[in-house]
Design a protein around this motif. Sequence first.
Motif, PDB file in Angstrom:
ATOM      1  N   THR A   1       0.843  -1.202   0.000  1.00 24.19           N
ATOM      2  CA  THR A   1       0.000   0.000   0.000  1.00 24.19           C
ATOM      3  C   THR A   1       0.874   1.246   0.000  1.00 24.19           C
ATOM      4  N   PRO A   2       0.371   2.360  -0.504  1.00 23.48           N
ATOM      5  CA  PRO A   2       1.141   3.613  -0.495  1.00 23.48           C
ATOM      6  C   PRO A   2       1.558   4.025   0.917  1.00 23.48           C
ATOM      7  N   LYS A   3       0.705   3.761   1.910  1.00 28.75           N
ATOM      8  CA  LYS A   3       1.038   4.121   3.285  1.00 28.75           C
ATOM      9  C   LYS A   3       2.227   3.311   3.792  1.00 28.75           C
ATOM     10  N   ALA A   4       2.222   2.013   3.513  1.00 28.84           N
ATOM     11  CA  ALA A   4       3.334   1.167   3.946  1.00 28.84           C
ATOM     12  C   ALA A   4       4.625   1.570   3.245  1.00 28.84           C
ATOM     13  N   MET A   5       4.539   1.930   1.972  1.00 26.67           N
ATOM     14  CA  MET A   5       5.719   2.360   1.243  1.00 26.67           C
ATOM     15  C   MET A   5       6.256   3.673   1.792  1.00 26.67           C
ATOM     16  N   ALA A   6       5.361   4.582   2.160  1.00 30.73           N
ATOM     17  CA  ALA A   6       5.791   5.860   2.710  1.00 30.73           C
ATOM     18  C   ALA A   6       6.458   5.673   4.067  1.00 30.73           C
ATOM     19  N   LEU A   7       5.900   4.788   4.900  1.00 29.98           N
ATOM     20  CA  LEU A   7       6.500   4.525   6.209  1.00 29.98           C
ATOM     21  C   LEU A   7       7.889   3.902   6.070  1.00 29.98           C
ATOM     22  N   LEU A   8       8.027   2.940   5.144  1.00 27.27           N
ATOM     23  CA  LEU A   8       9.321   2.301   4.948  1.00 27.27           C
ATOM     24  C   LEU A   8      10.333   3.283   4.361  1.00 27.27           C
ATOM     25  N   ALA A   9       9.897   4.118   3.433  1.00 24.58           N
ATOM     26  CA  ALA A   9      10.805   5.119   2.848  1.00 24.58           C
ATOM     27  C   ALA A   9      11.300   6.091   3.908  1.00 24.58           C
ATOM     28  N   HIS A  10      10.416   6.477   4.832  1.00 20.06           N
ATOM     29  CA  HIS A  10      10.828   7.373   5.916  1.00 20.06           C
ATOM     30  C   HIS A  10      11.790   6.666   6.869  1.00 20.06           C
ATOM     31  N   GLU A  11      11.513   5.387   7.140  1.00 18.73           N
ATOM     32  CA  GLU A  11      12.380   4.624   8.040  1.00 18.73           C
ATOM     33  C   GLU A  11      13.782   4.456   7.451  1.00 18.73           C
ATOM     34  N   LEU A  12      13.854   4.266   6.138  1.00 16.68           N
ATOM     35  CA  LEU A  12      15.141   4.068   5.478  1.00 16.68           C
ATOM     36  C   LEU A  12      15.808   5.372   5.072  1.00 16.68           C
ATOM     37  N   GLY A  13      15.147   6.490   5.293  1.00 17.57           N
ATOM     38  CA  GLY A  13      15.717   7.792   4.935  1.00 17.57           C
ATOM     39  C   GLY A  13      15.634   8.109   3.460  1.00 17.57           C
ATOM     40  N   LEU A  14      14.742   7.421   2.746  1.00 19.89           N
ATOM     41  CA  LEU A  14      14.637   7.626   1.309  1.00 19.89           C
ATOM     42  C   LEU A  14      13.801   8.844   0.942  1.00 19.89           C
ATOM     43  N   ASP A  15      13.134   9.446   1.927  1.00 23.37           N
ATOM     44  CA  ASP A  15      12.327  10.631   1.654  1.00 23.37           C
ATOM     45  C   ASP A  15      13.098  11.924   1.878  1.00 23.37           C
ATOM     46  N   ARG A  16      14.360  11.820   2.222  1.00 17.03           N
ATOM     47  CA  ARG A  16      15.172  13.017   2.407  1.00 17.03           C
ATOM     48  C   ARG A  16      15.625  13.563   1.065  1.00 17.03           C
ATOM     49  N   PRO A  17      16.039  14.849   1.001  1.00 11.86           N
ATOM     50  CA  PRO A  17      16.542  15.409  -0.261  1.00 11.86           C
ATOM     51  C   PRO A  17      17.726  14.607  -0.787  1.00 11.86           C
ATOM     52  N   TRP A  18      17.898  14.612  -2.107  1.00 12.42           N
ATOM     53  CA  TRP A  18      18.910  13.772  -2.740  1.00 12.42           C
ATOM     54  C   TRP A  18      20.318  14.131  -2.281  1.00 12.42           C
ATOM     55  N   TYR A  19      20.572  15.439  -2.061  1.00 19.09           N
ATOM     56  CA  TYR A  19      21.930  15.848  -1.684  1.00 19.09           C
ATOM     57  C   TYR A  19      22.277  15.370  -0.275  1.00 19.09           C
ATOM     58  N   ILE A  20      21.283  15.243   0.594  1.00 22.04           N
ATOM     59  CA  ILE A  20      21.539  14.716   1.939  1.00 22.04           C
ATOM     60  C   ILE A  20      21.823  13.217   1.856  1.00 22.04           C
ATOM     61  N   GLN A  21      21.062  12.512   0.996  1.00 23.04           N
ATOM     62  CA  GLN A  21      21.309  11.084   0.828  1.00 23.04           C
ATOM     63  C   GLN A  21      22.690  10.836   0.223  1.00 23.04           C
ATOM     64  N   TYR A  22      23.075  11.670  -0.766  1.00 21.62           N
ATOM     65  CA  TYR A  22      24.405  11.494  -1.354  1.00 21.62           C
ATOM     66  C   TYR A  22      25.493  11.857  -0.352  1.00 21.62           C
ATOM     67  N   GLY A  23      25.252  12.872   0.472  1.00 22.60           N
ATOM     68  CA  GLY A  23      26.226  13.231   1.504  1.00 22.60           C
ATOM     69  C   GLY A  23      26.475  12.071   2.467  1.00 22.60           C
ATOM     70  N   ALA A  24      25.425  11.317   2.773  1.00 26.34           N
ATOM     71  CA  ALA A  24      25.593  10.153   3.654  1.00 26.34           C
ATOM     72  C   ALA A  24      26.424   9.071   2.971  1.00 26.34           C
ATOM     73  N   VAL A  25      26.207   8.881   1.667  1.00 23.68           N
ATOM     74  CA  VAL A  25      26.996   7.886   0.926  1.00 23.68           C
ATOM     75  C   VAL A  25      28.460   8.310   0.874  1.00 23.68           C
ATOM     76  N   LEU A  26      28.715   9.591   0.586  1.00 27.27           N
ATOM     77  CA  LEU A  26      30.088  10.097   0.523  1.00 27.27           C
ATOM     78  C   LEU A  26      30.779  10.009   1.888  1.00 27.27           C
ATOM     79  N   LYS A  27      30.051  10.337   2.940  1.00 28.46           N
ATOM     80  CA  LYS A  27      30.610  10.268   4.287  1.00 28.46           C
ATOM     81  C   LYS A  27      31.003   8.841   4.653  1.00 28.46           C
TER      82      LYS A  27
END
Length: 313
Positions: free
Chosen positions: A47-73
Motif C-alpha cells: 500500500t502507499p502508506k506502507a511504502m511511505a513509512l518504509l521510505a521514511h524509516e530508510l531515509g529515502l524521503d530526504r533530499p537527494w543531496y543529503i542522501q548522497y552526503g551520507a553515501v560520501l561520508k
Amino acid sequence: MTSFFVYLFKKLLYALSVIVGATFLVFLIFNVVVGDPALILLGKYATPKAMALLAHELGLDRPWYIQYGAVLKSAFTFDFGYSWTTKQHILKIFQEGGLVSLTVTLPAFLIGNGLVISVALWMTQYRGTIWDRLLVVCCIVMTSISVLVYILIGQLFFACKLRMFPIMGYEKGFLACVPYIILPTIILVLLHFCYSYRFYRTIMLDEVYQDYVRTARAKGLQEEVVLFKHVFKNVMVPIITTVVQDLPSLLFGSVVIENFFGIPGLGNVVMDAMSRCDFPTIKAVTIIAAVLSVFCNIVGDLLYALVDPRIKL
C-alpha cells in the motif's frame, strides 16, 4: 623530501576525486536507476502508506543531496549503517566475513604469487625446451576450463572418495578452520598459477635478453646470481603492479569458492545481499572496493620508487 610530500598530496587529491566520482555513481545507480527500494522490498502489492513509512524509516524521503552526503561520508568513516535484511551493522558483518575470507584468500595469494614468480624465473633457463612449451600449453588448457570443474572434481575426488578434506563447511579458530580451507586454497593457488604464469614468463624473458644480463653472464656469474640478483630485481615494477592490483580481490575475489564450499566469508555476504536486494550492503561492497583500489594504487606508486631508484616521484 619536499617532492615526496608534493607527490603524496597530488595522489591524495586524485584519490579524493576518484572516491567522490565512485560514490556519486553508486548513488545514481541505487537511488535513480534501480527504482524505488521501498517497492522492491515490500512488493508490488504494498500500500502507499506502507511504502511511505518504509521510505521514511530508510531515509529515502530526504533530499537527494543529503542522501548522497551520507553515501560520501560512509566512504571515509566506513559507517554504512545497517543491513536492510539482517538488521545488523554492516561494518560488523564485513569484519567477521573479511577475517573468514582472508583465511582462504591470503594463503592462496602468498603461496600462488611466490610459486608462479619462482617458477617463471627459473624456467627462463629452459626457454624453448619441451618442458617450457609443455608448461605453457598446460596453463592455456587449464585456464580455458571453468573454475566450477576444479571445484567439483576436488570435492568429488579428494573429499568424497579419498576423504582427505571436508567437502564443505567452516569452523572458526586458527586450527579448527585449517581442514576446511586446504582444498579451496589449493584450487585458488592452481588457478592463480595458470592465469598468471604466461604474464610473468613474458616479463622475465624480456629481461633475460637485455644487455646487462649478457654482461653479467660474460663476467662468469652463476646463473642463480644472474636470475635472482639482476633479472628479478629489474622486474619488480611489473610484479608490484600486478600484486597491488590483486590485493582488493583478497576480500571479494572468492565468491564462487566460498559459495560451493560453504565458507561464511564476504563472498557469501555479497551473494546474499544481491539475492535479497540489500542495497546498503551492496553499496558498502562497491565503495570499499573502490577505496581499496585507490589506496593500493597509491601504495604501489610509492613502492616503485623504493625498488627502482630511477623512478622519481
